[in-house]
Write a protein that holds these residues in place. Structure first.
Motif, mmCIF file in Angstrom:
data_model
loop_
_atom_site.group_PDB
_atom_site.id
_atom_site.type_symbol
_atom_site.label_atom_id
_atom_site.label_comp_id
_atom_site.label_asym_id
_atom_site.label_seq_id
_atom_site.Cartn_x
_atom_site.Cartn_y
_atom_site.Cartn_z
ATOM 1 N N LEU A 233 0.242 6.942 -29.903
ATOM 2 C CA LEU A 233 0.187 7.464 -31.268
ATOM 3 C C LEU A 233 1.004 6.586 -32.221
ATOM 4 O O LEU A 233 0.561 6.295 -33.334
ATOM 5 N N ARG A 234 2.200 6.154 -31.772
ATOM 6 C CA ARG A 234 3.022 5.252 -32.583
ATOM 7 C C ARG A 234 2.303 3.939 -32.826
ATOM 8 O O ARG A 234 2.307 3.402 -33.929
ATOM 9 N N ALA A 235 1.649 3.407 -31.784
ATOM 10 C CA ALA A 235 0.928 2.139 -31.914
ATOM 11 C C ALA A 235 -0.227 2.257 -32.914
ATOM 12 O O ALA A 235 -0.589 1.281 -33.563
ATOM 13 N N GLY B 20 -4.551 19.842 -27.460
ATOM 14 C CA GLY B 20 -4.749 19.890 -26.014
ATOM 15 C C GLY B 20 -5.009 18.546 -25.359
ATOM 16 O O GLY B 20 -5.173 18.477 -24.144
ATOM 17 N N ALA B 21 -5.074 17.468 -26.142
ATOM 18 C CA ALA B 21 -5.308 16.133 -25.567
ATOM 19 C C ALA B 21 -4.002 15.571 -25.037
ATOM 20 O O ALA B 21 -2.933 15.838 -25.573
ATOM 21 N N ASP B 22 -4.100 14.805 -23.987
ATOM 22 C CA ASP B 22 -2.913 14.184 -23.392
ATOM 23 C C ASP B 22 -2.827 12.734 -23.874
ATOM 24 O O ASP B 22 -3.301 11.817 -23.209
ATOM 25 N N VAL B 23 -2.257 12.573 -25.080
ATOM 26 C CA VAL B 23 -2.122 11.246 -25.671
ATOM 27 C C VAL B 23 -0.640 10.884 -25.653
ATOM 28 O O VAL B 23 0.178 11.599 -26.226
#
Length: 137
Positions: free
Chosen positions: A129-131, A121-124
């Motif tokens: 995420l790749r970084a 549910g987090a807006d990442v």
């Protein structure tokens, strides 16, 4: 194939409805995964069950590796509405002379499940995420 025994941690104790769905789910029909339900009215009892124990599933799974076994149950538990795996514990009994390091598969599975729980549910942004070195499919 080997049989792996471990404890899968889920996000909440099973509700009666989830327990019913679990009991009727083909993925769990072989009895390799079990749960514990608390009493319907815990306040009526002098000794209440540990709430953390009610969030544990006991698993005895045949799979090539421990990681495969954990992944299988983590995938299947999502068939029960509202449940998801959030961690894993491997309760291997060892002697003091033979204390093995924590299995790498267990470390990977536990950290992956904990990260997935945090990200639920987090807006990442995928770029973030790749970084962080996470593979994005």
């Amino acid at each position: 194939m080997s049989e792996w025994s471990f404890t899968l941690l889920v996000n909440q104790p099973l509700t009666p409805e989830q327990a019913d769905a679990f009991d009727h789910c083909d993925a769990f029909a072989d009895g390799s995964v079990s749960y514990t339900m608390g009493p319907e009215n815990p306040e009526d009892y002098p000794h209440r069950p540990d709430p953390d124990k009610l969030r544990e599933l006991s698993c005895d799974i045949e799979a090539p590796t421990l990681l495969d076994a954990v992944a299988q149950v983590a995938r299947d538990i999502r068939l029960i509405p509202g449940l998801r795996a959030v961690g894993v514990r491997y309760d291997d009994t060892v002697t003091l002379e033979g204390i093995p390091e924590e299995p790498r598969d267990l470390l990977i599975a536990d950290r992956a499940l904990r990260l997935a729980d945090v990200l639920e549910g987090a807006d990442v942004p995928p770029g973030a995420l790749r970084a962080l070195g996470l593979p994005i499919g």
